[in-house]
Each structure stands twice: as structure tokens, then as C-alpha cells.
Design an enzyme around this catalytic site. Structure first.
Site, PDB file in Angstrom:
ATOM      1  N   CYS A  46      30.828  29.405  74.908  1.00  0.00           N
ATOM      2  CA  CYS A  46      29.422  29.649  74.655  1.00  0.00           C
ATOM      3  C   CYS A  46      29.064  31.028  75.171  1.00  0.00           C
ATOM      4  O   CYS A  46      29.546  31.463  76.210  1.00  0.00           O
ATOM      5  CB  CYS A  46      28.483  28.644  75.331  1.00  0.00           C
ATOM      6  SG  CYS A  46      28.752  26.968  74.810  1.00  0.00           S
ATOM      7  N   ARG A  57      33.112  33.663  71.745  1.00  0.00           N
ATOM      8  CA  ARG A  57      33.021  32.640  72.789  1.00  0.00           C
ATOM      9  C   ARG A  57      32.698  31.255  72.235  1.00  0.00           C
ATOM     10  O   ARG A  57      32.669  30.274  72.985  1.00  0.00           O
ATOM     11  CB  ARG A  57      31.953  33.023  73.810  1.00  0.00           C
ATOM     12  CG  ARG A  57      32.241  34.317  74.519  1.00  0.00           C
ATOM     13  CD  ARG A  57      31.106  34.683  75.430  1.00  0.00           C
ATOM     14  NE  ARG A  57      31.060  33.853  76.616  1.00  0.00           N
ATOM     15  CZ  ARG A  57      31.671  34.115  77.751  1.00  0.00           C
ATOM     16  NH1 ARG A  57      32.397  35.196  77.854  1.00  0.00           N
ATOM     17  NH2 ARG A  57      31.557  33.319  78.787  1.00  0.00           N
ATOM     18  N   TRP A  87      30.050  26.654  71.745  1.00  0.00           N
ATOM     19  CA  TRP A  87      31.330  25.963  71.618  1.00  0.00           C
ATOM     20  C   TRP A  87      31.056  24.570  72.163  1.00  0.00           C
ATOM     21  O   TRP A  87      30.803  24.388  73.353  1.00  0.00           O
ATOM     22  CB  TRP A  87      32.406  26.669  72.433  1.00  0.00           C
ATOM     23  CG  TRP A  87      33.766  26.059  72.248  1.00  0.00           C
ATOM     24  CD1 TRP A  87      34.638  26.303  71.237  1.00  0.00           C
ATOM     25  CD2 TRP A  87      34.399  25.100  73.100  1.00  0.00           C
ATOM     26  NE1 TRP A  87      35.778  25.552  71.400  1.00  0.00           N
ATOM     27  CE2 TRP A  87      35.663  24.801  72.534  1.00  0.00           C
ATOM     28  CE3 TRP A  87      34.029  24.449  74.274  1.00  0.00           C
ATOM     29  CZ2 TRP A  87      36.554  23.899  73.106  1.00  0.00           C
ATOM     30  CZ3 TRP A  87      34.914  23.540  74.853  1.00  0.00           C
ATOM     31  CH2 TRP A  87      36.171  23.282  74.260  1.00  0.00           C
ATOM     32  N   ASN A 131      25.370  28.289  79.356  1.00  0.00           N
ATOM     33  CA  ASN A 131      26.821  28.318  79.177  1.00  0.00           C
ATOM     34  C   ASN A 131      27.424  27.623  80.383  1.00  0.00           C
ATOM     35  O   ASN A 131      27.163  28.027  81.512  1.00  0.00           O
ATOM     36  CB  ASN A 131      27.305  29.774  79.110  1.00  0.00           C
ATOM     37  CG  ASN A 131      28.810  29.875  79.263  1.00  0.00           C
ATOM     38  OD1 ASN A 131      29.535  29.005  78.813  1.00  0.00           O
ATOM     39  ND2 ASN A 131      29.270  30.929  79.912  1.00  0.00           N
ATOM     40  N   GLY A 132      28.205  26.573  80.122  1.00  0.00           N
ATOM     41  CA  GLY A 132      28.827  25.862  81.248  1.00  0.00           C
ATOM     42  C   GLY A 132      28.758  24.376  81.012  1.00  0.00           C
ATOM     43  O   GLY A 132      28.633  23.932  79.867  1.00  0.00           O
ATOM     44  N   GLU A 177      55.294  30.365  72.997  1.00  0.00           N
ATOM     45  CA  GLU A 177      54.192  31.212  72.525  1.00  0.00           C
ATOM     46  C   GLU A 177      54.158  31.226  70.987  1.00  0.00           C
ATOM     47  O   GLU A 177      53.086  31.180  70.380  1.00  0.00           O
ATOM     48  CB  GLU A 177      54.350  32.627  73.102  1.00  0.00           C
ATOM     49  CG  GLU A 177      53.304  33.642  72.669  1.00  0.00           C
ATOM     50  CD  GLU A 177      51.867  33.275  73.014  1.00  0.00           C
ATOM     51  OE1 GLU A 177      51.638  32.288  73.727  1.00  0.00           O
ATOM     52  OE2 GLU A 177      50.966  33.968  72.528  1.00  0.00           O
ATOM     53  N   LYS A 180      50.913  30.053  68.882  1.00  0.00           N
ATOM     54  CA  LYS A 180      50.240  30.930  67.910  1.00  0.00           C
ATOM     55  C   LYS A 180      50.107  30.222  66.570  1.00  0.00           C
ATOM     56  O   LYS A 180      49.058  30.249  65.949  1.00  0.00           O
ATOM     57  CB  LYS A 180      51.009  32.244  67.689  1.00  0.00           C
ATOM     58  CG  LYS A 180      50.970  33.283  68.771  1.00  0.00           C
ATOM     59  CD  LYS A 180      49.650  34.003  68.926  1.00  0.00           C
ATOM     60  CE  LYS A 180      48.734  33.284  69.878  1.00  0.00           C
ATOM     61  NZ  LYS A 180      48.789  33.591  71.273  1.00  0.00           N
ATOM     62  N   GLU A 185      47.533  27.335  66.728  1.00  0.00           N
ATOM     63  CA  GLU A 185      46.150  27.804  66.900  1.00  0.00           C
ATOM     64  C   GLU A 185      45.506  28.275  65.612  1.00  0.00           C
ATOM     65  O   GLU A 185      44.356  27.969  65.341  1.00  0.00           O
ATOM     66  CB  GLU A 185      46.131  29.015  67.851  1.00  0.00           C
ATOM     67  CG  GLU A 185      46.073  28.701  69.289  1.00  0.00           C
ATOM     68  CD  GLU A 185      45.830  29.952  70.091  1.00  0.00           C
ATOM     69  OE1 GLU A 185      44.839  29.994  70.816  1.00  0.00           O
ATOM     70  OE2 GLU A 185      46.626  30.922  69.999  1.00  0.00           O
ATOM     71  N   HIS A 230      68.607  16.361  73.401  1.00  0.00           N
ATOM     72  CA  HIS A 230      68.164  15.258  74.255  1.00  0.00           C
ATOM     73  C   HIS A 230      66.958  14.524  73.662  1.00  0.00           C
ATOM     74  O   HIS A 230      66.208  13.878  74.389  1.00  0.00           O
ATOM     75  CB  HIS A 230      67.856  15.788  75.653  1.00  0.00           C
ATOM     76  CG  HIS A 230      69.060  16.393  76.311  1.00  0.00           C
ATOM     77  ND1 HIS A 230      70.123  15.635  76.744  1.00  0.00           N
ATOM     78  CD2 HIS A 230      69.400  17.684  76.533  1.00  0.00           C
ATOM     79  CE1 HIS A 230      71.061  16.434  77.244  1.00  0.00           C
ATOM     80  NE2 HIS A 230      70.646  17.687  77.122  1.00  0.00           N
ATOM     81  N   LYS A 244      37.372  32.014  72.712  1.00  0.00           N
ATOM     82  CA  LYS A 244      38.186  33.025  73.379  1.00  0.00           C
ATOM     83  C   LYS A 244      38.255  32.806  74.894  1.00  0.00           C
ATOM     84  O   LYS A 244      39.312  32.929  75.489  1.00  0.00           O
ATOM     85  CB  LYS A 244      37.618  34.411  73.058  1.00  0.00           C
ATOM     86  CG  LYS A 244      38.452  35.567  73.575  1.00  0.00           C
ATOM     87  CD  LYS A 244      39.707  35.744  72.749  1.00  0.00           C
ATOM     88  CE  LYS A 244      40.599  36.843  73.279  1.00  0.00           C
ATOM     89  NZ  LYS A 244      41.981  36.632  72.834  1.00  0.00           N
TER      90      LYS A 244
HETATM   91  O1  M6R Z   1      41.531  34.184  79.193  1.00  0.00           O
HETATM   92  P1  M6R Z   1      42.794  33.451  79.532  1.00  0.00           P
HETATM   93  O2  M6R Z   1      43.996  34.288  79.423  1.00  0.00           O
HETATM   94  O3  M6R Z   1      42.713  32.767  80.851  1.00  0.00           O
HETATM   95  O4  M6R Z   1      42.895  32.304  78.444  1.00  0.00           O
HETATM   96  C1  M6R Z   1      43.840  31.292  78.585  1.00  0.00           C
HETATM   97  C2  M6R Z   1      43.976  30.502  77.304  1.00  0.00           C
HETATM   98  O5  M6R Z   1      42.777  29.873  76.987  1.00  0.00           O
HETATM   99  C3  M6R Z   1      44.372  31.406  76.139  1.00  0.00           C
HETATM  100  O6  M6R Z   1      45.543  32.095  76.408  1.00  0.00           O
HETATM  101  C4  M6R Z   1      44.558  30.598  74.854  1.00  0.00           C
HETATM  102  O7  M6R Z   1      45.686  29.790  74.964  1.00  0.00           O
HETATM  103  C5  M6R Z   1      44.616  31.583  73.699  1.00  0.00           C
HETATM  104  N1  M6R Z   1      43.739  31.194  72.653  1.00  0.00           N
HETATM  105  C6  M6R Z   1      45.991  31.817  73.198  1.00  0.00           C
HETATM  106  O8  M6R Z   1      46.072  32.522  72.022  1.00  0.00           O
END
Ligand code: M6R
Length: 634
Positions: free
Chosen positions: A2, A27, A80, A106-107, A509, A513, A516, A532, A629
Site C-alpha cells: 500500500c 506498492r 495491496w 499503510n500497514g 531464483e 521469477k 511471479e 530423492h 514491491k
Molecule cells: O525488499 P526486499 O528485498 O526485502 O523484498 C523481499 C521480497 O519480497 C522480494 O525479493 C520478492 O520476493 C520479489 N518480488 C522478488 O522478485
């Protein structure tokens, strides 16, 4: 999570609010809303108007265009969703019963259920399922009490009411509050959620993050936890949590880290992938400048005493940052010889290991605002303070792209990865920046502890100096390659990523990606673990992407890849060209670099392939569903 923005001044508030929200949309983008107060010309008070729209900010902009929005005081929000679905009735701003108090938050208000029950017992009707709505109702109630003393509505009265309500809230929040009775007063406060005041010409703004302010002013005043401020067209009254008036000088936003611009790229993510050679070049010039002694080639902004006596490192992070931390741990242990453990910050908060002596705790968060990482670090600092023995004292380092963030104010030392602002929700260039930060730390520790020979240190340093060029060539080549490959895989349902050793986190990673932004189910495994259990998943329709870089596990990964191929899986190799690569059905060729630096390159095909698959699938790459984000809630 947010974004909130607020403004008071001498211009119409709505355009400023919408522009601020545009910069904060990363956000959250489940819904957006604004509320403004238009002062009556012939008497006190004004008309409070609230406009909200489901979905992207563009929907709100259309609404405001159509209906208009007047007033020089206003608040805005991009959501969000946490409590309550992304529907209009749950969109912020939320109002009190008579619609004269409006709040954006926000929170998370953790005790909202209790507060709601109390308000409902008094007969106050709720219009949403959100945790936030209790706040305007509580403020409305306080204002009634304060007015019953016969005092006239004023900014101070609103300040007083918000202060009293803040005392009742549990959780983490940043709030902006307006009241129809006081068109010249904006009240803002924060607790464990970011909030910055911007001092413009003839106006004050307030926002969750700097990009929302940078278009209007570069003079900012970050608020501290528990602070509350009354902003009027004439000035700021800032108070700490004990009600003591604060006098603090504002600071200046420097650099381009606050400017958001897609250039000629289709998406921020693609632009940010292409910016990685620049990120690496900047890092090399800052941290591996020529002319330093060969045995100590790294420049870092810390005194030598910072490194003294460290016997163990613990790293706390989430998501992509955690994957960078895993590569970091590999380097710190295997190259520099320091025992290092990586924890999910969210798990660490509730199951921290027994305290170890002489430990450096590193928090890795690109945004510097991830609630779990901040809370885990705070909890760890507190545990160590309570211990009392100096050997167990807290030593914390934050690795971030946002040194001005909450993390920057929370930990003792900051290593700024300096990747430039990242808008795409999927982290790319900041991941590279985080990796590079760990290379700098590993080299530094290795040279101080003499755990590696000068030759080994020099070899790694020289290889790192060449990384920007390697990245330039690789991104150019793989952009097209990945685009071609993506057409073959855009209908795939499941993908397995394999890696080993220093490239195991890159497999994780790669899978993250893909999940996501393309919503394809993907898993990353250490290649040797396949047999395994996960191998049962393999069949013709499940592509396997194996990262096989020369080094101590090269042959092993190739054998694991063979095992996958024998189960009919389509095998994609991320590996150097050569006879060994013949095992792969498709090769995404990488240059032959040392095992140490290979993650810096092997991640590129992962990023580009995910990007192009998501593009082929017609998805919203920069704003994938359900994500935000900065994850500023637990
Ligand atoms: O701002 P941060 O690096 O702490 O964020 C951590 C995760 O939320 C962030 O890396 C998330 O996994 C991303 N969307 C990855 O692409």
C-alpha cells in the site's frame, strides 16, 4: 504494501495526489482512492469528497477526470489487499460514520477486531471488511468528545484526536487523516511503516516513499516511529511519541534513485534487466577501484574495526533477497572461511537459533522496508542487548538499495547496493546488486583473514572487474534467444530448475521469477536432491532447466541432467558451449567463467526467459497479480 500520499498547500490537491500515487503504484494495485477537502468560501469547514476505484490507478484517474475533485487538502492510497477483498467498499480512504473524517493507512491494525466490536456495540455501522476502518470511526468519536467541551474545530483538535486514537492501535501503520471541519490541517503519523514529509514551495506533501515526493520537492523529512505531525499551509508541527515538539532539519534527496522512467523499454522489468551492466560497472568503480593494494583490493565504507572479531555471520532476508543471501553465504563460507547461515526472516522471528558469540547479523532487503526482515533484525538486536555479555553484543549490517529506508535508520551499518530505483515487482538488477555486495564482503573478509592467497584474491577481483562487459554481451545475446525459446514454453504448466553449489540459489531464483510473473508452477532443487523424490514429477511435458557451470560440481550436475533426460523431460542447459553441452535439448550458452562468478551470469537467462514467457502469455509483467514491491506487512 500500500502506498499513501497526502498534500496540503495552495494548489489543487487531486493532480498531485494522482501523480504521487502513480509513483507508488508498485506498492499495490488492487484499488486506489483519494479524498479532498474543498474549503467553503463563506465560512469555516469545507466539503469532503471521496473517490475510489477498484483495480489499477488508471480507473481512479478516469473517475476523477469525469467527476472532478476540488480542494487544496487531500489524501490518496493505492492498495495491496490484506483485510477484505479488492472491492470498492474496501478501498481507501475510509471515513467515519458522518463522512467528515477520512483516513488512508499503510500497514496492519492487529487489534482491529477488538476495536471494531467496541465500536459496533456503540451502534457504529461499518462499510468495509478492512482493519483500517476502525480508525476514522475512532477519530470521529474522539472529535465528538473534544468538541463537546465547546472548543471550535481546529488542526490542534484533529492532532489531539489522532494522537489519542494512535495510542489504541496495535500493529504497524502509517496514517494520513483529514477532516472536513479543518481544510487547513493534515495530520500524519507512523509506527513501523514508512512515512516521509516533503517540503515543497507553498505546500507540504507526505508519502510512503521518495518517488512520490521527488517530482515536487527534494527536501524531505523522514518521520520516526511514533512521531505525529500537523501540517498546515503555514508549517509543520512535529511531535515525538511522548508529545515533545521536535525540531529537525530536513535532508535533501540526492541522485536519480527517486525518478521513475521506463525509457524505450516495454516494461520496467526489461529495462531493469538491461541496466545490469551499468549496475555492475558502478559497483566495480565504487568497490574495486584500481590502485588499491593487491592483497586488499576492496573499498567498503566501514572502518577495519567493523570486521574485527567476527566469527559467524547470520543473514536474514525474504524472497529474492534471500536467494542473494544464499549465494553470499556460499562465498563467505567457501571463499572467506566464515561460518554463515541464512534464515527466512519470517521464520527467524519466531524460531531464532540460540545466540552465538561474535556474530555479525546481516539484513538483506532491497526496499529496506520488508516488515519481516526489519522485525527479525529488531528482535535479534533486542535479544543481544538483553544478553549483556559484550561477546554477544548486536552488530548489524543492512544490505539495501534504499539507504534512506527504515532499514537505514534501524541498523548500525549500511551497504548501499546502489542499483538505482527498481520498479518492476520482480527483482532483477537489485538481485545482481545484492550479489555484488556479497562479493565485496567475501573479498574483504578473505583478505583480512588471509583465508585466500593473494593470487586467488587477485583472480577473483579481476574476474569481477570484467563482469560488466560479460553482462553486456550476455544480455544482448540472450534477449533474442530467450524470446525464441519462450514461444515453445509459454503453455507449459510446470518447470523444474536445477542447480548445485553456488548456483543452487540461482535455480531457486529462476523458479521464483517464473512463478511471479508468468504464474507457471516452478520449483528449484539442488540437482543432487532430484532422485530423492522430485524426479517423480518428470515426464515429457515438464521442462527441466539445469544450470551447469564448470567447477567442482559440473560433472555432477551433468549426470543429474542425464537422469532427468532419461525420464523424457525436455532438458534446457544453462552452460558453456562444448561437448558436455550435447546432453541438453536446448542450450542457453554462457561464457566460461570461474565457478565463483558464475551466478552473476547464470541468473541472466533465468530473468530473460521468465520475462519473455510472461510477455507471450500477455501478462502484466511489472504488476503481477497479488504481489507488491515492498512487503510492509507481516
Ligand atoms: O525488499 P526486499 O528485498 O526485502 O523484498 C523481499 C521480497 O519480497 C522480494 O525479493 C520478492 O520476493 C520479489 N518480488 C522478488 O522478485
Amino acid at each position: 504494501m500500500c502506498g499513501i500520499v497526502a498534500v496540503i498547500g495552495s494548489r489543487e490537491a487531486a493532480p498531485l495526489l494522482l501523480e504521487g500515487l502513480r509513483q507508488l503504484e508498485y506498492r499495490g494495485y488492487d484499488s486506489a482512492g483519494v479524498a479532498t477537502v474543498d474549503a467553503f468560501e463563506d465560512g469555516p469547514g469545507g466539503l469532503l469528497t471521496c473517490q475510489r476505484a477498484k483495480g489499477k490507478l488508471a480507473n481512479l484517474c478516469e473517475l476523477v477526470d469525469r467527476e472532478g475533485s476540488l480542494g487544496q487538502l487531500g489524501i490518496g492510497h493505492t492498495r495491496w489487499a490484506t483485510h477484505g477483498k479488492p472491492e470498492i467498499h474496501n478501498a481507501h480512504p475510509h471515513r467515519d460514520e458522518c463522512g467528515s473524517v477520512a483516513v488512508v493507512q499503510n500497514g496492519i491494525i492487529e487489534n482491529h477486531r477488538f476495536l471494531r466490536e467496541q465500536l459496533e456495540l456503540k451502534g457504529i455501522p461499518f462499510a468495509s471488511e478492512t482493519d483500517t476502518e476502525v480508525i476514522p470511526h475512532l477519530i470521529g468519536e474522539e472529535l465528538k468528545v473534544l468538541q463537546s467541551n465547546g472548543d471550535l474545530p481546529s488542526g490542534s483538535m484533529l492532532l489531539d484526536a489522532v494522537r489519542k486514537v494512535a495510542l489504541k492501535l496495535k500493529g504497524a501503520y502509517a496514517l494520513a487523516v483529514i477532516w472536513a471541519e479543518t481544510p487547513d490541517a493534515l495530520v500524519v503519523t507512523r509506527w513501523q511503516a514508512p512515512l516521509l514529509i516533503g517540503l515543497g514551495e507553498g505546500e507540504f506533501l507526505c508519502a510512503s516513499d521518495t518517488p512520490a515526493l521527488a517530482g515536487f520537492t527534494r527536501t524531505i523529512l523522514p518521520m520516526e516511529d511514533g512521531e505525529i505531525a500537523l501540517l498546515t499551509p503555514l508549517g509543520i508541527e512535529l511531535y515525538n511519541k511522548d508529545g515533545v515538539r521536535q525540531q529537525r532539519n530536513p535532508s535533501l534527496l540526492t541522485g536519480s534513485n527517486h525518478v521513475v522512467n521506463k525509457r524505450h523499454f516495454r516494461h520496467f522489468m526489461l529495462k531493469e534487466i538491461h541496466e545490469q551492466p551499468e549496475t555492475a560497472q558502478l559497483w566495480v568503480s565504487r568497490h574495486l577501484p584500481l590502485g588499491l593494494p593487491v592483497e586488499a583490493p576492496v573499498a567498503l565504507p566501514f572502518e577495519d574495526s567493523f570486521y574485527e572479531g567476527i566469527e559467524r555471520i547470520e543473514i536474514l532476508a525474504c524472497g529474492t533477497s534471500r536467494h542473494a543471501a544464499m549465494v553470499g553465504a556460499y562465498l563467505l563460507e567457501q571463499f572467506s572461511g566464515i561460518p554463515t547461515a541464512v534464515f527466512y526472516a519470517s521464520e527467524f522471528r519466531y524460531a531464532a537459533p540460540p545466540l552465538a558469540a561474535n556474530t555479525l547479523t546481516i539484513g538483506v532487503t532491497q526496499s529496506g522496508e520488508t516488515a519481516d526482515t526489519l522485525a527479525a533484525l529488531a528482535m535479534e538486536a533486542e535479544r543481544r542487548r538483553a544478553h549483556g555479555d559484550p561477546a554477544f553484543a548486536s552488530r548489524q549490517l543492512g544490505v539495501t538499495n534504499r539507504p534512506e529506508s527504515s532499514l537505514g535508520r534501524q541498523v548500525d551499518h549500511i551497504l548501499d547496493i546502489g542499483s538505482g530505483i527498481e520498479i518492476g515487482v520482480a527483482a532483477t538488477k537489485t538481485f545482481l546488486g545484492q550479489l555484488l555486495a556479497f562479493y565485496a564482503l567475501a573479498l574483504k573478509f578473505a583478505s583480512l583473514r588471509k583465508s585466500r592467497s593473494i593470487l586467488e584474491i587477485t583472480t577473483l577481483t579481476n574476474e569481477l572487474r570484467d563482469i560488466p562487459n560479460q553482462l553486456r554481451r550476455l544480455i544482448q545475446k540472450h534477449d533474442q534467444l530467450s524470446e525464441n525459446l519462450a514461444t515453445r514454453f509459454s503453455d507449459t504448466q510446470d518447470v523444474i530448475f536445477l542447480g548445485r553449489g553456488i548456483n543452487y540459489p540461482i535455480a531457486l531464483e529462476g523458479a521464483l521469477k517464473l512463478k511471479e510473473i508468468s504464474y507457471i508452477h516452478a520449483e528449484g532443487y539442488p540437482a543432487g536432491e532430484m532422485k530423492h523424490g522430485p524426479i517423480a514429477l518428470l515426464e515429457r511435458r515438464v521442462p527441466v532447466i539445469a544450470i551447469a557451470m564448470p567447477g567442482r560440481v559440473f560433472e555432477k550436475v551433468l549426470s543429474n541432467a542425464q537422469e532427468a533426460k532419461a525420464r523424457d523431460a525436455k532438458l534446457i542447459g544453462v552452460a558453456p558451449e562444448g561437448p558436455e553441452a550435447e546432453v541438453f535439448d536446448v542450450l542457453m550458452p554462457l561464457p566460461e567463467v570461474s565457478e565463483w562468478t558464475s551466478p552473476l551470469l547464470s541468473v541472466i537467462p533465468m530473468q530473460l526467459l521468465s520475462y519473455h514467457i510472461a510477455f507471450q502469455r500477455g501478462l502484466d509483467i511489472d504488476q503481477p497479480r497479488n504481489l507488491a514491491k515492498s512487503v510492509t506487512v507481516e
